[in-house]
Design an enzyme around this catalytic site. Structure first.
Site: not given
Ligand code: IOT
Ligand code: MG
Length: 508
Positions: A349, A384, A445
């Site tokens: 991430y 996040e 992606k």
């Protein structure tokens, strides 16, 4: 011995007397009492330790010579810190305490870690986040106490009869809407709280310890590629800490690069992929897993069950931005289905933020760099990287692309190294070209909200509940706000929220 952090979360109250604070934290694990006295002040509260850490969990608190430190998370360059502070401290909290005694609050300019910290020193309460505020930290000051927690919901209500500072001007913090007097400490910031003779409520002074680079570096492409590979390798190795991690693998370049780096140190690495009956990236992940020989598992979550994770995702992230929730929810669903005891998890991430990976269709380098600069100045508060996302299932996660040294480099590379030869995230792809199958390093992606199908699953559920197609986006926003009000501001446990009822409420 477990190498997981001593604490993955805490909530404490600081005052002249011991005023209990209920430990309404979403992180799961053994609860430990935190008690310390420093300079006539009492600190008391609760820490949460990863399961299996046993008594070692107490290492999240260190007290010496009138200074107390509470640390949730971990520090990365321990040996260099220990040498600089000439200490043989064994826990990260002890190490931070020794370094604090040496450098004072400026120590937080030195640290590369994933942590939230509280230091109680003579007349001061010092609150610090890491560069990315990757472990969120919340504070409320009243005339009697300073309350500090890694989760907002633990501080949902001020103590009875206390005068709350509700003016929203606590230096180094931003107010949390909907919760009187509650503030979030900014990323890369130290908030120093002091009681003065004139003010009833402590006043704060802020010290910035990190800001995203705003200048860009020109580098020979070969050197840039080598530098990225090198820094990422170090970030991965420091995060392994001698323990077999579980890597959440989509088969995209970001997580596959980590799989390659982990596999170089540890065979077999453990990888896990998640999908639904609507969408998955199993084939792409399998290609990487078999190329590297990882111990790989696949997990299929039924689409309706995935949507029922919404309260857990909101309770963990403590945000109500529906787009970001769509990125975080599939991970929460995956973590909640990983068997215990507590695991060390690695994720890819965050790689897209400094590399502009979410913006693969943007052609101009000028525009790409603007987007990167904008994303780097707006991440704070989105949570996040919060460890609560995996902490709700008792696990500890970390994110090598947001290691401070990796991030500093990735942000600063000039955009022509990020978009090159028709490829997005070029410098990362090139760094991994010889370690991954060609189909992997050249793969386009796919966002996790697309790869898991969550984006369309949520939309579809709203349409089936009768929401007109053109108001689906705003219905998602409303639902996310309602969930936030319930599981964060009112402290309703996530498992008591009925998502199907919420969906029905959206009609009309
Ligand atoms: P994405 O980049 O697809 O996923 C993030 C990480 O989650 C991956 O690197 C991988 O470790 C894990 N992951 C993704 N899909 C799966 C899966 N199916 N099974 C197992 N693990 C998986 C959004 C996104 O699309 O996620 N994240 C971006 C950008 C955030 C934007 N935020 C911002 N501008 N503030 C990112 O940078 O990663
Ligand atoms: Mg990504």
């Amino acid at each position: 011995m477990s190498t997981l952090p001593s604490l993955i979360g805490f909530c404490v109250r600081i005052g002249t007397e011991d005023i209990p604070l209920a430990a309404h934290l979403a992180v799961a694990g053994p609860r430990l009492p935190l008690q310390a006295r420093a300079a006539g002040t009492v600190l008391s509260g609760t820490g949460v330790s990863p399961q299996g850490n046993g008594a070692e969990g107490r290492g999240g608190l260190a007290v010496d010579d009138g200074v107390a430190v509470v640390l949730a998370g971990e520090l990365y360059h321990r040996d260099a810190l220990a040498a600089a502070a000439a200490t043989s401290a064994c826990t990260d909290a002890e190490l931070l305490l020794a370094c604090y005694q040496c450098y004072g609050p400026a120590v937080f300019r030195i640290l590369n870690g994933r942590f939230a910290a509280l230091v109680l020193a003579a007349g001061q309460v010092v609150l610090a986040t890491d560069h990315a505020s990757s472990v969120p930290l919340y504070v409320r000051t009243t005339d009697r106490t300073v309350e500090v927690s890694t989760e907002a919901k633990a501080l949902a209500r001020p103590p009875d009869n206390a005068v709350v500072d509700g003016h929203g001007d606590l230096a180094g913090t931003v107010p949390v809407a909907g919760s009187p007097g509650l503030h979030r400490v900014r990323a890369g910031t130290v908030a120093l709280l002091e009681r003065s003779a004139t003010a009833r409520i402590p006043v704060a002074r802020a010290v910035r310890t990190w800001t995203p680079p705003v200048s860009r570096i020109m580098m020979e492409p070969d050197r840039a590629v080598a530098a990225v590979a090198d820094r990422l390798d170090i970030a991965v190795r420091t995060r392994l800490a001698g323990e077999a991690p579980t890597l959440v693998l989509s088969g995209g370049i970001d997580s596959s690069a980590l799989a390659a780096l982990v596999s170089a140190v540890q065979t077999p690495a453990r990888t896990v992929s998640m999908g639904t009956e609507v969408a998955d990236e199993f084939e792409a992940a399998r290609a990487v897993a078999s190329h590297l020989g990882t111990e790989h598992t696949e997990l299929t979550v039924p689409a309706r069950d995935l949507l029922r994770e919404l309260p857990f995702a909101v309770a963990a992230a403590e945000i109500h931005d529906p787009d970001v929730l769509e990125y975080l929810l599939p991970l929460v669903a995956l973590y909640r289905r990983l068997p215990g005891p507590s695991r060390r998890i690695l994720t890819g991430y965050g790689a897209d933020i400094p590399l502009g990976g979410m913006h693969r269709t943007v052609a101009s380098l000028a525009e790409l760099d603007e987007i990167i600069a904008d994303d780097m100045s707006t991440f704070d508060g989105l949570n996040e990287f919060s460890p609560v996302l995996s902490g709700v299932a008792g696990h500890w996660s970390s994110h090598p692309y947001w290691d401070r040294d990796v991030l500093d480099l990735l942000v600063a590379l000039e955009p022509g190294l990020k978009r090159r030869d028709g490829l997005d995230k070029w410098v990362l792809r090139a760094a991994m070209a010889d370690r991954l199958p060609m189909q992997t390093w050249q793969r386009r992606k796919l966002g996790i909200h697309e790869g898991s199908g969550l984006n369309s699953i949520w939309s579809q559920a709203l349409r089936e509940a009768g929401v007109p197609p053109d108001t689906v986006a705003s219905a998602k926003r409303t639902m996310a706000r309602q969930l936030y009000a319930s599981v964060v501001l009112s402290g309703t446990p996530a498992d008591q929220v009925d998502v199907d009822m919420l969906l029905m409420r959206e009609v009309g």
